[in-house]
Design a protein around this motif. Structure first.
Motif, short mmCIF file in Angstrom:
data_model
loop_
_atom_site.label_atom_id
_atom_site.label_comp_id
_atom_site.label_asym_id
_atom_site.label_seq_id
_atom_site.Cartn_x
_atom_site.Cartn_y
_atom_site.Cartn_z
N UNK A 45 0.79 -1.22 0.00
CA UNK A 45 0.00 0.00 0.00
C UNK A 45 0.83 1.27 0.00
N UNK A 55 -9.27 -3.26 -0.33
CA UNK A 55 -8.72 -2.63 0.87
C UNK A 55 -8.19 -1.28 0.45
N UNK A 56 -7.77 -0.49 1.42
CA UNK A 56 -7.26 0.83 1.10
C UNK A 56 -5.98 0.74 0.28
N UNK A 57 -5.21 -0.34 0.52
CA UNK A 57 -3.94 -0.46 -0.21
C UNK A 57 -4.20 -0.58 -1.70
N UNK A 89 -6.64 0.73 -3.38
CA UNK A 89 -6.96 2.04 -3.94
C UNK A 89 -5.69 2.83 -4.23
#
Lengths: 116, 731
Positions: free
Chosen positions: B209, B252-254, B256
């Motif tokens: 990420x 997950x945010x990673x 994105x």
């Protein structure tokens, strides 16, 4: 009757969104402001292109993509700096900011080459 | 992540008592021993990948192979002589006479710039190398680098043991060697390195990420775009992967951070290559990436609003309002774009991957290239050997331990295997995926087996927290009598695995030596007494052209030989391998298939001075122009309906002997190939004029040429050059 229910729903929605958003910390609000600025600039450029025409297409693309790019990178920064994200709790915010600056540097160097 | 004990097991097996005592005598701790073994294995694999590709340099000489690499070589020479600015703005008037070709804007500069950089660095260090040596050895050098990237990728996917096996497998895999031998100076040699590097950096970005890794993967993508047109595979596979992750709920945010930074930066960098231009926003092949980009914004925005609201009911209202409007807008935009033609549909080259029958009916030039034919099972076995069996086993292991990284490699493997089935040359793209997945299978199997071998008989079964494979041994640990058989079984299986790997290595070396190390421009055969005979006719003809024709002479030949003529003969050609102008090629095809008078008019209109023809009748060489002639007819007939394919066939059969069609016996190609051939005896016991490539006696032996005269025929009659005579004086 359905319409007033919908408007009441929308008003309740806005109200709760506003109260929830007020709770976010200040540094994240600054980043959000920057994102809004970048998106608004992109919209202004698209409207201008619609009026004037897209002739140096590379200039138009580089302008719009620089706005979109900074917005995306700012969102990534916000994700990494936000204390509530469990995945990034080991990441020091200085490192996140340094990555952000580096990516912006590359982005703007490429934009300057592409502007033509 | 994985405990050191597990990492050590494959390495431990290699450490025989002698090596162990040597290492102990150096007073190394276990971790350092392991590091030493890993580094030495990687060094050996690096050297192996390089030297296994040197067969043709050792057997013949250091020269460029085939057809396309000659163009790349000529461009690299120009770059090193004139500098980058001249190269980037180069308009070449020596090919596609009289149209010329904008070289600076119609090529992928990555390969030439890389070779030029290596050349300049070596020159700076005062090594006086010739640019040809650098060009010849660029592909093996990058193959060695690919093994390193494969090691790191394998480490990211599974563990360092799998990485080592992946590096070793890809170093000698014939699917990759076929396009990266020394002398094959083509885009794929560098592009596979760039492909694997981009994928590795992207998977690393998704796993960590971090914006820095996403930036690195954007640079990897830029290198790939600059090197090969196959970058379209990356820009479609990565959005597909993101979509799969979104659908299966593994987002997950990673993800994105990784995808968006890579997409925006990668797209901007890719548009700097003039050949690619604005395709990232205008071409249908790149729309998937953009669609997934917008989808991700919407998705994550909704996710954030849901998190803010903390109230399902209010969120549903919000969802209703925004999603309908967003999807509606998206569909309208896409529809308007495609209908108005602004977003161009998929080009023929890539559309024929989705619909394999498309090219045969609509675009004969794409269908005629032998590398674009569908793959036979024998090609798969030839290029992959045991990896073909280990691939499903590896898929099984990947599914057992699903993570973001293994999902990626499974998708890469499956999509690339599908495309490899559609087109032979795409086996190259599938090779890294197959090697990585097979490496996972090999590594996991060997690890399990060695755990069984090393497990000592324990009276009480060990607790389940010991380790994943440890439980397999300990669960069977209590009854003592099953232990020895299990151990023997494991040793036997281990020996079987090593035997398979040994056969793989032997097969790969044999394939490299026999099938993929031929330069194509120099032919070799066995003489009557078993001695080796070399046919160097191509170069003989090109150098004759270079030394015996005026510098502004124009040469007409079939497009296969265009690059070689310009690079080695240094003369202007009418059509070459770039095949960008179908009508021009069809004009040449029409000239070759017409009677001599009509052909002479066409040649006068194109200012042709010499005609070059490849003929294999004396040597039995089967890739000559008579065998390619039907494609000339088809391509010519596709643009000029006056050329009809049935005119040249007899009952649907293609013949050159007495029973051939009269148009065939008198067309220009026939006359130029068989001029004076009727007097030659090629084989003992056969009549004069016996064509060894077709295996028949030719039909028209008494050929007279009116408008051309023979200028040069090489020593084995493989290349024949004719001079076009100026028109007769009029009365």
């Amino acid at each position: 009757m359905g319409r007033s229910a919908t408007t009441k729903d929308a008003q309740a929605l806005f109200h709760s969104l506003r109260t929830a958003y007020a709770a976010t910390p200040n540094n994240l609000k600054i980043i959000d402001l920057y994102i809004v600025f970048a998106v608004v600039t992109a919209v202004i450029q698209v409207v201008y292109m619609a009026i004037v025409g897209s002739f140096p297409f590379n200039s138009f693309l580089s302008g719009v993509l620089s706005c979109v790019g900074t917005a995306v990178l700012a969102v990534s920064l916000r994700i990494q700096v936000n204390k509530e994200n469990k995945e990034f709790k080991d990441l020091p915010p200085e490192r996140a900011f340094a990555d952000f600056v580096l990516c912006n540097l590359v982005l703007h160097l490429v934009i300057m080459n592409f502007l033509g | 992540m994985v405990s050191t004990k597990m990492d050590k097991s494959p390495a431990d097996l290699l450490a025989s008592p002698g090596l162990a005592s040597l290492l102990k005598s150096l007073k190394l701790k276990t971790k350092q021993q392991e590091l030493l073994i890993r580094v030495s294995i990687l060094c050996l694999v690096y050297v192996l990948a390089f030297i296994t590709r040197l067969f043709s340099v050792l057997r013949y000489e250091s020269m460029i192979h085939e057809f396309d690499p000659y163009f790349n070589y000529r461009v690299t020479q120009y770059l090193t002589q004139k500098g980058f600015y001249e190269f980037w703005n180069w308009f070449d008037s020596e090919s596609w006479y009289p149209l010329g070709r904008i070289i600076g804007g119609t090529l992928y500069p990555g390969l030439m710039v890389t070779a030029a950089l290596i050349y300049w660095i070596l020159r700076f260090l005062r090594f006086a190398v010739h640019i040809r040596e650098v060009c010849v050895l660029t592909a093996p050098f990058f193959a060695s680098n690919t093994t390193l990237v494969a090691y790191f990728f394998g480490k990211e996917l599974w563990d360092s043991g799998a990485g080592l096996v992946a590096a070793a497998l890809i170093a000698i895999c014939p699917g990759y060697i076929s396009r990266s031998v020394a002398g094959s100076y083509d885009n794929e040699g560098v592009a596979i390195f760039a492909l694997l590097l981009t994928f590795y950096l992207f998977v690393k970005a998704v796993n960590t990420g971090s914006l820095a890794w996403a930036l690195a993967s954007a640079f990897g993508y830029f290198y790939m775009v600059s090197a090969w047109g196959g970058y379209v595979f990356i820009i479609n596979l990565i959005p597909l992967y993101v979509l799969v992750l979104l659908i299966t709920g593994r987002y997950s945010m990673r993800l994105y951070v990784a995808y968006n930074s890579m997409y925006v930066l990668g797209m901007l960098l890719a548009m700097q290559i003039r050949f690619v231009g604005f395709q990232h926003v205008q071409s249908g092949e790149h729309m998937a990436a953009m669609g997934v980009f917008f989808l991700m914004q919407v998705f994550y925005f909704l996710d954030w609003v849901k998190y803010l609201l903390n109230d399902p009911k209010k969120f549903h209202t919000f969802l209703r309002i925004t999603v309908t409007s967003a999807v509606g807008l998206g569909v309208i935009a896409l529809g308007v774009g495609t209908a108005s033609g602004y977003i161009s549909p998929w080009t023929g080259r890539f559309y024929s991957l989705l619909d394999p029958t498309y090219a045969k009916d609509h675009i004969p030039i794409i269908a005629s290239v032998s590398e674009h034919q569908p793959t036979a099972w024998s090609s798969f076995m030839f290029d992959f050997h045991i990896l073909l069996l280990l691939f499903p086993a590896g898929l099984y292991f990947c599914f057992k331990r699903l993570s973001d990284a293994t999902i990626f490699i499974v998708m890469y493997g499956l999509t690339s295997m599908y495309f490899a089935g559609v087109m032979v040359r795409l086996i190259l793209v599938a090779t890294p995926a197959v090697c990585l997945i097979s490496a996972i299978a090999v590594s996991a199997t060997i690890k399990n087996l060695t755990q069984l071998v090393r497990a000592k008989g324990k009276p009480n079964p060990v607790g389940p927290g010991k380790g994943t494979s440890g439980t397999k041994a300990s669960s069977k640990g209590s009854p003592d009598q099953s232990m020895p058989f299990q151990r023997n079984g494991a040793i036997a299986l281990l020996l079987g695995v090593f035997y398979l790997l040994t056969r793989y290595a032997v097969h790969c070396t044999w394939v490299t030596s026999e099938a993929y190390s031929s330069p194509s421009i120099v032919l070799a055969a066995r003489g009557a007494h078993g001695n080796r005979v070399i046919f160097d006719d191509y170069r003989e003809a090109y150098f004759w052209l270079r030394q015996n024709t005026p510098p502004d002479a124009k040469v007409m030949s079939w497009w296969d030989y265009g690059y070689q003529i310009t690079a080695m003969g240094n003369r202007t050609v009418i059509v070459d391998n770039n095949t960008w102008n179908n009508t021009h090629i069809a004009t040449v095809g029409r000239a070759m298939s017409s009677y001599e008078d009509e052909a002479y008019e066409i040649m006068r209109s194109l200012d042709v001075d010499y005609v070059l023809v490849v003929f294999g009748g004396v040597t039995g060489y089967s890739s000559d122009d008579i065998n390619k002639f039907l494609w000339m007819v088809r391509i010519g007939g596709g643009v000029f309906p006056v050329i009809k394919e049935p005119d040249y066939l007899v009952n649907g059969e293609y013949r050159v002997d007495k029973g051939a069609a009269p148009k065939m016996l008198n067309c220009l190609m026939y006359k130029l190939s068989y001029y004076r051939f009727g007097e030659l005896t090629t084989e003992y016991g056969k009549p004069p004029g016996y064509d060894r490539a077709r295996g028949v006696e030719i039909g028209n032996k008494d050929i007279k040429l009116e408008h051309l005269e023979e200028a040069f025929t090489t020593s084995n009659w493989i290349i024949r050059i004719y001079k076009v005579k100026p028109p007769n004086n009029r009365w």
